[in-house]
Design an enzyme around this catalytic site. Sequence first.
Site, PDB file in Angstrom:
ATOM      1  N   HIS A   1      -2.821 -11.906   6.404  1.00 33.28           N
ATOM      2  CA  HIS A   1      -3.120 -10.536   6.841  1.00 33.28           C
ATOM      3  C   HIS A   1      -4.513 -10.492   7.474  1.00 33.28           C
ATOM      4  CE1 HIS A   1      -2.808  -6.018   6.293  1.00 33.28           C
ATOM      5  NE2 HIS A   1      -4.106  -6.178   6.550  1.00 33.28           N
TER       6      HIS A   1
ATOM      7  N   GLU B   1      -4.025 -12.460   0.503  1.00 35.14           N
ATOM      8  CA  GLU B   1      -3.078 -12.479   1.621  1.00 35.14           C
ATOM      9  C   GLU B   1      -3.674 -13.264   2.786  1.00 35.14           C
ATOM     10  OE1 GLU B   1      -1.574  -8.678   2.743  1.00 35.14           O
ATOM     11  OE2 GLU B   1      -0.704  -8.258   0.766  1.00 35.14           O
TER      12      GLU B   1
ATOM     13  N   SER C   1      -2.476   2.472   3.907  1.00 36.80           N
ATOM     14  CA  SER C   1      -2.160   1.156   4.454  1.00 36.80           C
ATOM     15  C   SER C   1      -2.986   0.802   5.682  1.00 36.80           C
ATOM     16  CB  SER C   1      -0.677   1.083   4.821  1.00 36.80           C
ATOM     17  OG  SER C   1      -0.382  -0.122   5.497  1.00 36.80           O
TER      18      SER C   1
ATOM     19  N   ALA D   1       0.831  -1.215   0.000  1.00 39.86           N
ATOM     20  CA  ALA D   1       0.000   0.000   0.000  1.00 39.86           C
ATOM     21  C   ALA D   1       0.860   1.257   0.000  1.00 39.86           C
ATOM     22  CB  ALA D   1      -0.898   0.009   1.226  1.00 39.86           C
TER      23      ALA D   1
END
Length: 339
Positions: A303, A300, A245, A240
């Site tokens: 995450h 992801e 982010s 990001a």
Amino acid sequence: MTKRKKKMKKIFKYPLLFLLVIIVGYSSITIYKKYEEKRNSFDIPILNDNKDEIKKKLSSLNYSDEDIDLIKKELNEKNINYLIDKEIDNKLAINIINEKYYIDEYLEKYVTYFNNNPTLDSKEIITRVNSHLDTEFYTNTEKTDDTLGKFVILNKHYYSNGNYKGEHLINVDAKYNLYGYEFQLSKECYEAFLKMYNDAEKAGYGFKINSAYRSYEKQISIYQGWVNKDGVSLADTYSARAGYSEHQTGYAFDIRDYPFTNDDYSKTKSFTWVSKNAHKYGFIIRFPENKEYITGYQYEPWHYRYVGESAAKYIYENDITFEEYYEYFIRFNNPRNLS
């Protein structure tokens, strides 16, 4: 005699005045009521004429009585006039309005997006417009509301700046961090993480944090490093830009299985447990598989984002992204009261 007459006259003076006041007052009230009745008798046909005119115009565009009832219930006056003035196809409009996550403020955007993408169904139109995919990533961006705590959103549409430092950050104990690195998380997020970690450990699964809160300044350095390595286009699919982010919120972290077994976290035993149980502790896989076109990032599995147990449960059970949840339930406050 004169004195007596004067006395009698004085006795009857005030009652007569009082009676006169009553008569005048009563007459005034009666006249006012008749005026109001007469005025209202003219208002009713005018209102009915307006309603009939709207119904007449919508009917001429092939909207059924059932369609018109739905339109009156769900649409504001501006959007009703939009349907009429632009002669929007009745099937298109009703299909869109009937969609689960329909947001009235976006009606014109939905129709415009369909006209530009006629092969998409109404459900996909709602999903894309609600996720702001009607514009390119990192264009036409908006300043996020960074006072929302666990519901703050940072993505390729919503941004913050260097003044946003997360919320209620605390240090994560080194025992939970990979290689003993120092990390921070929001207090609420950290407490939920500890519960998930301990329950996973009891069940025989292990993992550690590989990354957590990052400042705006830190993200500048990280993103630029990936750009230098892979170029902007590729870097944007997995890293990001500063201000956009998730890690800047303090409600997101990356994990790896521990002890380490596989570079692909989705193929680990740890992931098998975490992916099925994270929502019970208030976490979601922030960038899920097959949703890359919505989130703007590669899948992801490592995450995780804290959004609270209620939101996480809904997102997990309905297979939607945080983009979709945020727009409907947070920004527009659940306009149809979905549970």
